[in-house]
Design a protein around this motif. Structure first.
Motif, short mmCIF file in Angstrom:
data_model
loop_
_atom_site.label_atom_id
_atom_site.label_comp_id
_atom_site.label_asym_id
_atom_site.label_seq_id
_atom_site.Cartn_x
_atom_site.Cartn_y
_atom_site.Cartn_z
N ASN A 57 0.69 -1.20 -0.21
CA ASN A 57 -0.13 -0.25 -0.23
C ASN A 57 1.18 1.85 -0.50
OD1 ASN A 57 0.67 -0.86 2.72
ND2 ASN A 57 -0.68 0.25 3.44
N THR A 58 2.05 1.40 0.78
CA THR A 58 2.74 2.22 0.23
C THR A 58 4.13 2.47 0.09
OG1 THR A 58 4.28 1.91 2.72
CG2 THR A 58 2.18 2.79 2.58
N GLY A 59 4.72 1.37 -0.79
CA GLY A 59 5.88 1.02 -1.37
C GLY A 59 6.79 1.49 -0.64
N ASN A 60 7.07 1.11 0.70
CA ASN A 60 8.25 1.31 1.25
C ASN A 60 8.99 -0.02 1.51
OD1 ASN A 60 7.61 3.46 3.20
ND2 ASN A 60 6.34 2.23 4.37
N HIS A 61 10.80 0.02 0.96
CA HIS A 61 11.25 -1.03 0.58
C HIS A 61 12.15 -0.96 1.54
CE1 HIS A 61 13.32 -3.22 -2.90
NE2 HIS A 61 13.76 -3.54 -1.78
N TYR A 62 12.29 -2.16 2.20
CA TYR A 62 13.29 -2.04 3.62
C TYR A 62 14.04 -3.74 2.66
CZ TYR A 62 9.91 -0.09 6.78
OH TYR A 62 8.81 0.69 6.97
N VAL A 63 15.03 -2.68 3.22
CA VAL A 63 16.03 -3.80 3.01
C VAL A 63 17.62 -4.13 4.07
CG1 VAL A 63 18.47 -4.08 1.28
CG2 VAL A 63 16.59 -3.26 0.61
N TRP A 64 18.01 -4.95 4.62
CA TRP A 64 18.52 -5.94 5.79
C TRP A 64 19.38 -7.03 5.76
CZ3 TRP A 64 13.50 -6.70 6.08
CH2 TRP A 64 13.48 -7.72 6.52
N ARG A 65 20.86 -7.61 6.29
CA ARG A 65 21.68 -8.38 6.03
C ARG A 65 21.49 -9.04 6.84
NH1 ARG A 65 23.78 -7.69 0.61
NH2 ARG A 65 24.24 -5.23 0.54
N LYS A 66 22.00 -9.89 8.01
CA LYS A 66 22.15 -11.26 8.53
C LYS A 66 22.88 -10.93 9.45
CE LYS A 66 18.63 -14.84 7.06
NZ LYS A 66 17.86 -14.50 8.62
N VAL A 67 23.25 -11.04 10.45
CA VAL A 67 24.64 -11.15 11.34
C VAL A 67 25.34 -12.90 11.22
CG1 VAL A 67 23.75 -9.98 13.19
CG2 VAL A 67 23.56 -11.72 13.41
N THR A 68 26.52 -12.83 11.63
CA THR A 68 27.43 -13.78 12.04
C THR A 68 26.27 -14.82 13.44
OG1 THR A 68 29.48 -12.85 11.39
CG2 THR A 68 29.41 -14.86 12.82
N SER A 69 25.93 -15.79 12.50
CA SER A 69 25.57 -16.94 14.08
C SER A 69 27.41 -18.03 14.25
CB SER A 69 24.88 -18.48 13.48
OG SER A 69 23.64 -17.11 13.06
N THR A 70 27.49 -18.00 16.03
CA THR A 70 29.13 -18.65 16.12
C THR A 70 28.11 -19.89 16.76
OG1 THR A 70 29.88 -16.83 15.64
CG2 THR A 70 30.83 -18.17 16.54
N VAL A 71 29.01 -21.46 16.97
CA VAL A 71 28.77 -22.11 17.52
C VAL A 71 30.42 -22.53 18.34
CG1 VAL A 71 27.94 -24.87 17.25
CG2 VAL A 71 26.86 -23.21 15.23
N HIS A 72 30.11 -22.68 20.14
CA HIS A 72 31.21 -22.95 20.33
C HIS A 72 30.80 -24.00 21.09
CE1 HIS A 72 31.97 -18.67 20.61
NE2 HIS A 72 30.68 -18.11 20.57
N ASN A 73 32.49 -24.15 21.45
CA ASN A 73 32.16 -25.80 22.10
C ASN A 73 32.39 -27.18 21.51
OD1 ASN A 73 33.16 -24.09 24.78
ND2 ASN A 73 31.34 -24.99 25.42
N ILE A 74 32.96 -26.74 20.62
CA ILE A 74 33.29 -27.90 19.15
C ILE A 74 33.66 -29.05 19.68
CG2 ILE A 74 33.95 -28.24 16.80
CD1 ILE A 74 31.18 -26.98 16.47
N ILE A 75 34.98 -29.25 20.55
CA ILE A 75 35.45 -30.00 21.02
C ILE A 75 34.83 -30.49 22.04
CG2 ILE A 75 37.69 -30.93 21.04
CD1 ILE A 75 38.38 -29.17 19.36
N VAL A 76 35.46 -29.60 23.51
CA VAL A 76 34.31 -30.25 24.45
C VAL A 76 33.81 -28.66 25.11
CG1 VAL A 76 35.51 -30.21 27.24
CG2 VAL A 76 36.97 -30.54 25.18
N GLY A 77 32.92 -29.43 25.56
CA GLY A 77 31.71 -29.03 26.19
C GLY A 77 30.55 -29.14 25.64
N LYS A 78 29.87 -28.02 26.22
CA LYS A 78 28.34 -28.13 25.87
C LYS A 78 28.00 -27.51 24.85
CE LYS A 78 23.15 -27.51 26.66
NZ LYS A 78 21.67 -27.89 27.01
N LEU A 79 27.56 -28.05 23.25
CA LEU A 79 27.51 -26.58 22.20
C LEU A 79 26.51 -26.28 22.66
CD1 LEU A 79 27.18 -29.35 18.87
CD2 LEU A 79 29.39 -28.12 19.89
N TRP A 80 26.80 -24.61 22.20
CA TRP A 80 25.70 -23.03 22.21
C TRP A 80 26.43 -22.38 21.22
CZ3 TRP A 80 27.97 -18.18 23.32
CH2 TRP A 80 28.98 -17.64 24.10
N ILE A 81 24.93 -21.62 20.65
CA ILE A 81 24.77 -20.57 19.69
C ILE A 81 24.98 -18.88 20.13
CG2 ILE A 81 24.04 -19.96 17.80
CD1 ILE A 81 23.06 -22.63 16.87
N ASP A 82 25.91 -18.39 19.51
CA ASP A 82 25.75 -17.30 19.73
C ASP A 82 26.08 -16.05 18.57
OD1 ASP A 82 25.47 -14.76 21.07
OD2 ASP A 82 27.74 -14.45 21.40
#
Length: 757
Positions: free
Chosen positions: A517-542
């Motif tokens: 209805n208004t023609g408003n055109h929004y543009v954005w990009r995503k941020v970086t995702s990081t998966v931690h504790n790949i080797i030891v410990g419980k995996l968690w995402i930031d």
């Protein structure tokens, strides 16, 4: 000297000829509408164009990199250069036309060289296997055979020299004998031929001797290089194992210290005059973080809730709750309570009952370290992974999960104020990360030509279609159209690196949203995702980084900051802050919350300059009305921990449906076997599908080679439902929906679909 003059002089002085491997110099890079072009130091090397704020930053901080092998190089006018790759575009400007031409020449040469190098390397996703003991034994055996053959060549060298000398002596003795004239002529001719043989043999002997010396020299060099690589690999494995042990010790120490474990972030005191929240905009110094110019100089700011005679004074718990007062300027639904997500979008009741569970995840043990230690530094798409690391959804289905909170866009389409609409769009951009907080498993990599549709037209008024449009680099195109007044489209390329301790996932490409209805055109990009504790410990995402949302019609912006987790920070984990500003840069709304729970907005009524912060930056103090809830996360379904932590929408994504295309992800056999708990069969099927895809790719390469030999044009692979077009707003070239899918579904005509399963 002017700024541009300096840039030109510096570039000319420090940059070598465009034909060399490395090219450096100053260029002006477009950052945003507030700051315009900013002077940056660019370095072109090994097919990659990187930039820095200053030359000194080359030693520690790269602000951005673009791969020229997949980049499109364009020139707008006398001094401008436009580079686009994977949905990302750099607008650059040189100080003179001559300088611009030098850079264009260097970029074109580097691009051609990068393409040649990429074609020379194998890009099979499963071909890169770790070097085994048998491979090393075979390599050593090959070196021994080479040395033996070189010894044989040396022996032949000596024999040729010996027999050549004996032949020369025999001919000389024959010439001394008294023979008839005719016999003397023949002996003379034979002597001449023997001389030619001796000259040729000597030349061959010298060439063989040179080859022998060169082969021996390079053999020793190869052995030294191989030994060095083995030592480096061993050292790296020992270092990572040591880091893993240290990490484990730190975890045990933290668990044994209850006073530290129970420490909670200290919230600022809130008195009867209002609340105070400090929001620090700090740039991360992590070496793997990609920097953007849009937020590079953002000052810290403080928000203070305004007190009015008509407002009740609020306590700390009320402020941090769902919604406080009601603002007269918010002209749509003034009170946005947490139940809004549950109510909006249900004007039409679903006609079919969607499933609410999937088979429980089997408890299979797997030695993660034995696989990961051989994958350090490799592109994630190059690593052959068993389904044990996956979840039974494809990347196309994960992309579709962005629509979990589509009702935010439905509400935004009804907003009269573009600034209020921007707040809801910002909340929608944050909501797409809420499902990732527990989702540490990897989605299936889509096959080339694979599609996924989500038809919720009768229930929620929208239709969504994704297609894998490229395999190397992997890229997916997505298009959504809603009858409730909005269209969303995006092209996403996933770049990922395993760093030993963590996995970085960098989505490349822009997301477009347009309101009808208004023609408003929004543009954005995503941020970086990081998966931690790949080797030891419980995996968690930031999630970390900055998002700039731009309304290209009104030039209004929203700057969002995803703060990376820090053990020593008192801030709430997964914190998100933002400022919504008009085209003149004046702030109107403050956004705050967390990407895994909720986002609130507060209207700014007054702003002023405060004191300097700990880093010497001057804070801006914003006086605001009470915060209003924009978005609240849905609770996870019951037993979600045994169902891959799927949300209510994710549970329905792989549900079988009639009438979908032949290439739909729901029909992918290895993914279906994994969902049913038959993981061994799923692994075998996954290998079959990948080998089938590689065979098709090799056939296309052979066809392209034949066409080149015959002088014919070869079009190459073209997606079925998307085609490349240049966006009129951003100037980027990306894949957009060309139509025809839903019409084919109505006719149930899928004859044009390739056989990929």
């Amino acid at each position: 000297m002017s700024e541009q003059g300096k840039g030109s002089a510096s570039a000319s002085a420090s940059a070598p000829a465009p034909g060399s491997d490395t090219y450096k110099g100053w260029l002006f890079k477009w950052t945003n509408y507030l700051k315009g072009y900013q002077r940056r130091w660019f370095v072109l090397s090994n097919g990659l164009l990187s930039y820095y704020r200053t030359q000194a930053e080359m030693a520690h901080t790269c602000r951005g990199t673009i791969n020229l092998a997949t980049a499109h190089i364009d020139t707008e006018d006398a001094c401008n250069i436009v580079l686009s790759s994977g949905g990302r575009t750099y607008h650059l400007k040189a100080s003179t036309e001559v300088e611009r031409q030098r850079w264009v020449t260097a970029l074109e040469l580097a691009k051609a060289k990068a393409i040649r190098m990429m074609n020379d390397q194998s890009d099979d996703s499963g071909d890169e296997e770790p070097t085994s003991q048998s491979d090393r034994s075979e390599l050593q055996g090959t070196l021994k055979i080479l040395v033996s053959k070189l010894d044989d060549l040396s022996t032949c060298n000596d024999l040729i020299a010996k027999h050549g000398a004996a032949l020369q002596r025999s001919l000389s003795e024959l010439e001394g004998l008294k023979v008839p004239v005719e016999g003397g002529e023949k002996i003379k001719a034979v002597n001449e031929r023997a001389t030619l043989f001796r000259i040729t043999s000597n030349a061959m002997i010298n060439a063989c001797r040179d080859f022998l010396d060169l082969a021996e020299t390079h053999s020793r060099r190869w052995q030294r290089a191989l030994q060095y690589e083995r030592e480096q690999r061993t050292h790296l494995e020992e270092t990572i194992e040591q880091l893993a042990k240290q990490h484990n010790s730190l975890e045990r120490a933290w668990r044994e210290a209850p006073t530290l474990a129970s420490t909670t972030p200290i919230a600022p005191t809130i008195n009867k005059e209002g609340s105070e929240r400090l929001l620090k905009e700090e740039a991360s110094d992590d070496e793997d973080t990609e920097y953007f110019d849009a937020m590079e100089d953002s000052p810290a700011f403080i928000t203070v809730t305004a007190t009015e005679s008509t407002q009740h004074r609020r306590s700390q718990s009320n402020l941090s709750g769902a919604s406080g007062g009601q603002s007269s300027d918010w002209n749509q639904d003034n009170h946005m309570s947490p139940s809004y997500n549950d109510v909006c979008g249900k004007e039409l009741q679903p006609r079919r009952q969607r499933r609410t569970h999937v088979p429980d995840k089997p408890n299979y043990s797997l030695n993660l370290w034995s696989i990961m230690k051989n994958c350090i530094g490799k592109e994630l798409s190059k690593i052959p992974m068993p389904v044990n690391f996956n979840e039974p959804l494809s990347m196309l289905q994960r992309l579709t999960e962005d629509l979990e909170y589509h009702e935010l866009l439905d509400k935004a389409a009804r907003c009269d104020s573009s600034l209020e609409q921007m707040c809801l769009v910002a909340a929608f951009s944050v909501s797409s990360y809420s499902t990732t907080v527990h989702r540490t498993a990897k989605p299936f990599n889509p096959l080339l030509g694979e599609t996924y549709e989500l038809d919720r037209l009768e229930e929620f008024g929208y239709r969504s279609l994704c297609e894998q449009v490229s395999h190397h680099p992997p890229a997916a195109a997505h298009h959504v159209i809603s009858q409730r007044g909005w269209t969303l489209w995006q092209e996403i390329t996933i770049a990922s690196k395993f760093r030993g301790k963590y996995l970085s996932i960098m989505p490349l490409g822009a997301i477009h949203l347009q309101f009808h209805n208004t023609g408003n055109h929004y543009v954005w990009r995503k941020v970086t995702s990081t998966v931690h504790n790949i080797i030891v410990g419980k995996l968690w995402i930031d999630q970390s980084g900055d998002i700039e949302i731009v309304n290209h019609r009104t030039k209004e912006t929203c700057q969002l900051k995803f703060s990376p987790y820090s053990y020593f920070s008192r801030d709430v984990p997964r914190k998100v802050t933002g400022v919504v500003a008009d085209s003149g840069g004046h702030a109107h709304y403050i956004l705050s919350g967390t990407w895994d729970d909720k986002i609130e907005s507060a209207k700014i009524v007054q702003s002023s300059r405060g004191g300097s912060g700990s880093e010497g930056k001057q804070k801006t103090v914003y006086q605001t009305l009470s915060p209003k809830l924009l978005w609240k996360k849905y609770p996870l379904p019951e037993n979600a921990e045994n169902m891959y932590y799927f949300s209510a929408l994710a549970l329905t994504l792989n549900e079988t449906e009639e009438g979908v295309g032949m290439t739909d992800s729901r029909l992918r056999p290895d993914q279906r076997l994994m969902e049913d708990g038959r993981w061994d069969e799923a692994n075998s099927e996954k290998q079959r599908l990948e080998e089938k895809q590689r065979a098709v790719r090799r056939r296309r390469e052979a066809e392209a080679s034949d066409a080149l030999d015959e002088g014919r044009e070869y079009e190459g692979y073209q997606p079925l439902w998307f085609h490349q077009r240049r966006d009129s707003v951003t100037g980027e070239t990306n894949f957009v929906y060309k139509g025809g899918y839903w019409e084919s579904k109505e006719r149930q005509d899928w004859s044009m679909c390739p056989d990929i399963f």
